[in-house]
Design a protein around this motif. Structure first.
Motif, PDB file in Angstrom:
ATOM      1  N   ASN A  72      -1.145  -3.829   4.052  1.00  0.00           N
ATOM      2  CA  ASN A  72      -1.700  -3.070   2.940  1.00  0.00           C
ATOM      3  C   ASN A  72      -1.495  -1.555   3.106  1.00  0.00           C
ATOM      4  O   ASN A  72      -2.396  -0.765   2.860  1.00  0.00           O
ATOM      5  CB  ASN A  72      -3.188  -3.407   2.762  1.00  0.00           C
ATOM      6  CG  ASN A  72      -3.720  -3.044   1.398  1.00  0.00           C
ATOM      7  OD1 ASN A  72      -2.972  -2.985   0.426  1.00  0.00           O
ATOM      8  ND2 ASN A  72      -5.010  -2.781   1.321  1.00  0.00           N
ATOM      9  N   GLY A  73      -0.291  -1.193   3.571  1.00  0.00           N
ATOM     10  CA  GLY A  73       0.051   0.224   3.716  1.00  0.00           C
ATOM     11  C   GLY A  73      -0.485   0.896   4.965  1.00  0.00           C
ATOM     12  O   GLY A  73      -0.306   2.101   5.149  1.00  0.00           O
ATOM     13  N   VAL A  74      -1.129   0.146   5.856  1.00  0.00           N
ATOM     14  CA  VAL A  74      -1.715   0.706   7.068  1.00  0.00           C
ATOM     15  C   VAL A  74      -1.004   0.111   8.283  1.00  0.00           C
ATOM     16  O   VAL A  74      -0.798  -1.107   8.356  1.00  0.00           O
ATOM     17  CB  VAL A  74      -3.227   0.402   7.134  1.00  0.00           C
ATOM     18  CG1 VAL A  74      -3.823   0.818   8.467  1.00  0.00           C
ATOM     19  CG2 VAL A  74      -3.953   1.093   5.984  1.00  0.00           C
ATOM     20  N   ALA A  75      -0.671   0.973   9.241  1.00  0.00           N
ATOM     21  CA  ALA A  75      -0.109   0.495  10.513  1.00  0.00           C
ATOM     22  C   ALA A  75      -1.264  -0.014  11.369  1.00  0.00           C
ATOM     23  O   ALA A  75      -2.048   0.780  11.894  1.00  0.00           O
ATOM     24  CB  ALA A  75       0.647   1.606  11.219  1.00  0.00           C
ATOM     25  N   VAL A  76      -1.391  -1.326  11.484  1.00  0.00           N
ATOM     26  CA  VAL A  76      -2.466  -1.903  12.284  1.00  0.00           C
ATOM     27  C   VAL A  76      -2.099  -1.947  13.768  1.00  0.00           C
ATOM     28  O   VAL A  76      -2.967  -2.142  14.618  1.00  0.00           O
ATOM     29  CB  VAL A  76      -2.893  -3.297  11.780  1.00  0.00           C
ATOM     30  CG1 VAL A  76      -3.512  -3.193  10.387  1.00  0.00           C
ATOM     31  CG2 VAL A  76      -1.736  -4.272  11.804  1.00  0.00           C
ATOM     32  N   LEU A 127      -7.115 -10.198  10.252  1.00  0.00           N
ATOM     33  CA  LEU A 127      -6.870  -8.783   9.958  1.00  0.00           C
ATOM     34  C   LEU A 127      -7.483  -8.457   8.605  1.00  0.00           C
ATOM     35  O   LEU A 127      -7.393  -9.262   7.674  1.00  0.00           O
ATOM     36  CB  LEU A 127      -5.370  -8.483   9.891  1.00  0.00           C
ATOM     37  CG  LEU A 127      -4.627  -8.337  11.196  1.00  0.00           C
ATOM     38  CD1 LEU A 127      -3.134  -8.114  10.926  1.00  0.00           C
ATOM     39  CD2 LEU A 127      -5.186  -7.200  12.017  1.00  0.00           C
ATOM     40  N   ALA A 128      -8.057  -7.264   8.497  1.00  0.00           N
ATOM     41  CA  ALA A 128      -8.602  -6.812   7.219  1.00  0.00           C
ATOM     42  C   ALA A 128      -8.330  -5.324   7.065  1.00  0.00           C
ATOM     43  O   ALA A 128      -8.614  -4.531   7.967  1.00  0.00           O
ATOM     44  CB  ALA A 128     -10.100  -7.075   7.149  1.00  0.00           C
ATOM     45  N   VAL A 129      -7.729  -4.967   5.912  1.00  0.00           N
ATOM     46  CA  VAL A 129      -7.442  -3.574   5.577  1.00  0.00           C
ATOM     47  C   VAL A 129      -7.780  -3.357   4.118  1.00  0.00           C
ATOM     48  O   VAL A 129      -7.159  -3.954   3.240  1.00  0.00           O
ATOM     49  CB  VAL A 129      -5.961  -3.213   5.834  1.00  0.00           C
ATOM     50  CG1 VAL A 129      -5.663  -1.802   5.367  1.00  0.00           C
ATOM     51  CG2 VAL A 129      -5.598  -3.382   7.302  1.00  0.00           C
ATOM     52  N   GLU A 130      -8.777  -2.548   3.877  1.00  0.00           N
ATOM     53  CA  GLU A 130      -9.147  -2.132   2.518  1.00  0.00           C
ATOM     54  C   GLU A 130      -9.152  -3.291   1.519  1.00  0.00           C
ATOM     55  O   GLU A 130      -8.462  -3.257   0.502  1.00  0.00           O
ATOM     56  CB  GLU A 130      -8.233  -1.004   2.063  1.00  0.00           C
ATOM     57  CG  GLU A 130      -8.338   0.219   2.958  1.00  0.00           C
ATOM     58  CD  GLU A 130      -7.304   1.287   2.628  1.00  0.00           C
ATOM     59  OE1 GLU A 130      -6.634   1.209   1.580  1.00  0.00           O
ATOM     60  OE2 GLU A 130      -7.162   2.204   3.449  1.00  0.00           O
ATOM     61  N   GLY A 131      -9.920  -4.323   1.833  1.00  0.00           N
ATOM     62  CA  GLY A 131     -10.066  -5.444   0.918  1.00  0.00           C
ATOM     63  C   GLY A 131      -9.032  -6.542   1.050  1.00  0.00           C
ATOM     64  O   GLY A 131      -9.184  -7.607   0.466  1.00  0.00           O
ATOM     65  N   VAL A 132      -7.973  -6.321   1.799  1.00  0.00           N
ATOM     66  CA  VAL A 132      -6.965  -7.354   2.032  1.00  0.00           C
ATOM     67  C   VAL A 132      -7.285  -8.019   3.370  1.00  0.00           C
ATOM     68  O   VAL A 132      -7.371  -7.350   4.397  1.00  0.00           O
ATOM     69  CB  VAL A 132      -5.536  -6.756   2.061  1.00  0.00           C
ATOM     70  CG1 VAL A 132      -4.526  -7.808   2.474  1.00  0.00           C
ATOM     71  CG2 VAL A 132      -5.190  -6.177   0.703  1.00  0.00           C
ATOM     72  N   ARG A 133      -7.482  -9.343   3.341  1.00  0.00           N
ATOM     73  CA  ARG A 133      -7.845 -10.087   4.554  1.00  0.00           C
ATOM     74  C   ARG A 133      -6.787 -11.152   4.817  1.00  0.00           C
ATOM     75  O   ARG A 133      -6.410 -11.890   3.913  1.00  0.00           O
ATOM     76  CB  ARG A 133      -9.214 -10.720   4.378  1.00  0.00           C
ATOM     77  CG  ARG A 133      -9.730 -11.400   5.615  1.00  0.00           C
ATOM     78  CD  ARG A 133     -11.192 -11.791   5.423  1.00  0.00           C
ATOM     79  NE  ARG A 133     -11.740 -12.385   6.613  1.00  0.00           N
ATOM     80  CZ  ARG A 133     -12.175 -11.702   7.671  1.00  0.00           C
ATOM     81  NH1 ARG A 133     -12.133 -10.391   7.666  1.00  0.00           N
ATOM     82  NH2 ARG A 133     -12.645 -12.338   8.720  1.00  0.00           N
TER      83      ARG A 133
END
Length: 119
Positions: free
Chosen positions: A24-28, A78-84
């Motif tokens: 979701n656009g974030v480097a985890v 993994l969860a990033v800004e509402g995307v799980r």
């Protein structure tokens, strides 16, 4: 516990370059210290040091599995800004001695993250 050998080889080597895992656009996760594990006829898997992951995006799952060559695996959502993405990550937290190098590392399912970028 099974040992790697000619019928089921496992090799681990440093990955030469950058590995970045995106969701979701974030480097985890982002590292220049990844390991590449090649097991038998399977495609290589990149293992990222836990220290190079943004663990605030990880939640331990109840899921686990066992590999007779590597040991017991734990899984993470993994969860990033509402995307799980359930079960997107796995780790052998106490791997068997033959693959001890992957302790403290995380691996990602390519189809459960947006990208595993390498450079």
């Amino acid at each position: 516990m099974k040992q790697p050998g000619p019928d089921h080889p496992i090799t681990i080597a440093p990955h030469p370059g950058l590995v970045r895992v995106m969701l979701n656009g974030v480097a985890v996760a982002e590292t220049r210290n990844a390991l590449s594990l090649k097991e038998a006829r399977y495609p290589p898997v990149l293992y990222v040091p836990r220290a190079d992951a943004r663990l605030d995006h990880f939640a331990k799952s109840a899921r686990s599995s066992h590999c007779p060559y590597k040991g017991d695996a734990s899984y993470y959502d993994l969860a990033v800004e509402g995307v799980r993405r359930p079960g997107a990550v796995w780790s052998y937290e106490a791997p068997f001695p033959a693959v001890a190098e992957i302790a403290g590392h995380l691996a990602f399912y390519a189809d459960r993250v947006d990208a595993i970028e390498t450079a």
